[in-house]
Write an enzyme that holds these catalytic residues in place. Structure first.
Site, PDB file in Angstrom:
ATOM      1  N   ASP A   1       0.865  -1.166   0.000  1.00 56.49           N
ATOM      2  CA  ASP A   1       0.000   0.000   0.000  1.00 56.49           C
ATOM      3  C   ASP A   1       0.912   1.228   0.000  1.00 56.49           C
ATOM      4  O   ASP A   1       2.106   1.130   0.301  1.00 56.49           O
ATOM      5  CB  ASP A   1      -0.892  -0.029   1.253  1.00 56.49           C
ATOM      6  CG  ASP A   1      -1.629   1.268   1.460  1.00 56.49           C
ATOM      7  OD1 ASP A   1      -2.300   1.709   0.509  1.00 56.49           O
ATOM      8  OD2 ASP A   1      -1.522   1.842   2.556  1.00 56.49           O
TER       9      ASP A   1
ATOM     10  N   ASP B   1      -7.118  -1.657   3.533  1.00 53.47           N
ATOM     11  CA  ASP B   1      -6.156  -2.699   3.150  1.00 53.47           C
ATOM     12  C   ASP B   1      -6.540  -4.074   3.700  1.00 53.47           C
ATOM     13  O   ASP B   1      -6.025  -5.095   3.224  1.00 53.47           O
ATOM     14  CB  ASP B   1      -4.750  -2.351   3.664  1.00 53.47           C
ATOM     15  CG  ASP B   1      -4.227  -1.059   3.071  1.00 53.47           C
ATOM     16  OD1 ASP B   1      -4.430  -0.851   1.861  1.00 53.47           O
ATOM     17  OD2 ASP B   1      -3.635  -0.264   3.810  1.00 53.47           O
TER      18      ASP B   1
END
Length: 666
Positions: free
Chosen positions: A351, A562
């Site tokens: 990420d 996430d």
């Protein structure tokens, strides 16, 4: 912005002391021996070994048979009572335990007059059990010792500047504690005043003290240097880093890797097979007219050398030692299953915001229009934003202070979510917000040309991946400020290490815009970028990476968005310090101090653990095969069979224990 490590005094200077000298080797060995003798298994094995040695000496010098028989039988009792008890308990649960097979073989040896051989079997079996217990204790102690580092008492500051001594366990979030020079820190928190160097080796594995100043994170149980620190507690005692390490390693210890589960599945069938084969090896030759004593001796030898002791110990000790070692370096692996998967990782996805970056914007560029200069523009913008809690406001205030201009107190402050803030500074109206503010400047005197200039700057900066805010003074554009997320220290080096380790470039999966994603990727050395992703699109991207059977994907993230992708990956890694609760709960691995540099050593250590497990299985299988064949086709002396079988068990246990060494973390 707080000073970076290069701006601060060296750890030695801040601490005022040199690093502590290394522990002498002799002292380290004495401590290990003392720790070993605390174990019941080690004590009984030591007594059994002593009795066996006395019996052997008595037999060699020609003492009466009752003397050395008594010593050998005492050796049986001291070294064999515990495995016999465990074996009987297992038998009551209808489980055939390896311990019981060894004791039966020793008793049968004594029944035919081979009391020396039986006593030797008991001694070696008890010794291998003691070494196994010692290896397990060392694994547990390396983690549990962290709990003893946290002090029992702490100095809490109370309103008015007074101090009070309190139980460290009673500290709550928001308390402020004073840490004097040389004291251990009583809670996780952030420094609000003071400068010192803190020895964090017990938690993070860093070999040298780390300089700490205002705004820096400190951990419970770490050792303060020569300066005094005032620390604001930000985690309860049950949620400190050391407490989480212990809890998660204990939880991981309760799980079993795939290899271990397979071994346990076949262990019972294998043990039953050994018993059946032993009975066949004993009864068939007797029916064919063979002599009783040598037949029984061969059957007992077969039962001993064919027992799967070393195979049973081949898997879990290395994996648990690896989990404990990673925990010492601030990496929490939640299960042995996760550790197996880490070692098999082929692709890594990151990420962006909060993972490769700090997740907090900073002022990157300033463009001024009109009579103001850069410090003047930042002063007006920071004063207008002073009462806002938005990250952009904090970035502007920090940038202004860095320029040497302290924000004033604004008047008539107001905020419109998604648009910006308005306040009066020195009698002038100041608006700070998104470029959409420019749409209302066309009618203002001088606003048209200035607005067009600022629009052009905004377009250029946004194409470069920056977030841009504009500043209006009395509704006339006065300038623009570009903000960028700060890349984590060491992110590029961490990415390069992973590329060398896996042979594949990581992938950047982010919901940010294409320009910002590409700029960050270029900065840290990532080639593959997928931007503008929603949470379900991140999941799809992870599944695409897992498309081939040999692919194993690790996703590193920090946010709620996430978590679904972490669950879809083979291994999810969460940033422990600033990660969301959902991400931390979903992840298989937690980076306690958000240190991306720990990823590559973790993968390397997991792969080393796999190699140790495979080596252990090969050692155990080869030794069993050689000894079994020897016993079947020739005459294998019982003492040699015992030494070979139990020796392989000891080798396997010590091989796994090597992964606890600090040198295993590279």
């Amino acid at each position: 912005m707080s000073a970076t490590s290069t701006d601060r005094p060296s750890p030695a200077a801040a601490a005022g002391t040199a690093p502590a000298p290394a522990e002498p080797t002799s002292l380290r060995w004495r401590r290990l021996v003392s720790s070993a003798l605390e174990l019941t298994e080690v004590r009984w094995a030591s007594v059994a070994t002593g009795l066996f040695a006395l019996g052997a000496v008595a037999q060699v010098v020609g003492a009466p048979a009752p003397v050395w028989w008594t010593l050998y039988l005492a050796c049986y009792a001291t070294g064999g009572w515990e495995p016999a008890l465990e074996g009987l308990r297992a038998l009551r649960a209808r489980v055939l335990d390896v311990d019981l097979l060894m004791i039966v073989a020793a008793v049968l040896a004594a029944s035919i007059g081979q009391v020396f051989d039986g006593a030797l079997l008991v001694v070696i079996f008890a010794t291998s059990g003691a070494l196994e217990a010692f290896a397990t204790k060392r694994t547990e102690d390396s983690v549990q010792a962290l709990l003893t580092l946290a002090p029992e008492r702490a100095t809490r500051m109370v309103p008015g500047g007074a101090e009070e001594e309190v139980d460290a366990a009673t500290l709550v979030v928001g308390d402020v504690v004073l840490v004097r020079p040389g004291e251990r820190i009583g809670a996780d928190g952030r420094v609000v005043d003071g400068l010192s160097a803190v020895d964090q080796s017990s938690v993070t594995g860093e070999p040298l003290p780390v300089a700490k100043a205002e705004g820096d994170q400190v951990f419970a149980g770490t050792l303060n240097g020569a300066g005094a620190l005032t620390v604001a507690v930000d985690r309860a005692a049950s949620d400190t880093v050391v407490a989480r390490i212990v809890a998660m390693v204990e939880e991981a210890s309760a799980t079993k890797a795939t290899t271990q589960l397979f071994i346990e599945k076949i262990e019972q069938r294998y043990s039953v097979g050994v018993v059946v084969a032993t009975l066949g090896l004993f009864t068939v030759p007797l029916l064919l007219g063979a002599a009783f004593e040598p037949t029984l001796l061969r059957a007992m030898t077969f039962m001993i050398v064919a027992s799967p002791c070393a195979i049973v110990l081949a898997t879990m000790p290395p994996l648990l030692a690896t989990i404990a070692n990673a925990g010492r370096h601030g990496v929490l692996v939640k299960s042995a299953v996760a550790l197996e998967r880490i070692g098999a990782v082929t692709d890594i996805a990151f990420d962006k915001t909060g993972t490769l970056t700090h997740g907090a914007p900073r002022v990157a560029r300033v463009h001024v229009v009109g009579e103001l200069d850069e410090p003047g523009l930042l002063h007006l913008a920071a004063t207008a934003e002073r009462r806002s809690e938005h990250p952009v406001a904090r970035a502007l205030v920090t940038a202004a202070r860095r320029q040497g201009v302290a924000p004033d107190e604004p008047r008539d402050f107001s905020s419109v979510p998604g648009r910006g803030v308005t306040a009066y500074v020195g009698g002038r109206r100041v608006d700070v917000g998104s470029p959409a503010l420019l749409e209302r400047t066309g009618g203002a005197a001088g606003g048209g040309g200035a607005a067009e200039e600022v629009r052009e700057v905004v377009r250029t900066w946004e194409d470069q991946g920056h977030t841009v805010v504009v500043v209006l003074v009395d509704e006339v554009p006065a300038g623009a400020v570009a903000l960028a997320d700060q890349v984590r220290e060491g992110a590029a080096e961490a990415v390069a290490s992973l590329v060398r380790l896996t042979g594949a470039s990581p992938v950047l999966l982010t919901g940010d815009n294409r320009h910002a994603a590409r700029r960050l990727a270029d900065e840290v050395g990532i080639d593959r970028v997928e931007s503008g992703l929603l949470p379900d699109e991140k999941v799809a991207a992870v599944r695409a990476l897992r498309a081939t059977p040999e692919s194993r994907v690790m996703l590193v993230g920090d946010g709620v968005n996430d978590a679904p992708a972490m669950a879809a990956a083979d291994v999810g890694v969460a940033m422990g310090r600033n990660g969301s609760d959902l991400a931390v709960e979903t992840a298989d691995v937690i980076l306690v101090r958000d240190d991306l540099a720990a990823l590559a050593p973790t993968v390397a250590l997991a792969r080393r653990a796999h190699r140790v497990v495979r080596a252990n299985l090969v050692i155990a299988a080869v030794v069993i095969a050689v000894l079994v064949v020897w016993d079947l086709v020739a005459t294998l002396p019982l003492p040699l069979g015992v030494a070979g079988h139990e020796g392989s068990t000891i080798v396997v246990a010590l091989n796994g224990l090597r992964l606890l060494r600090r040198g295993a973390w590279t």
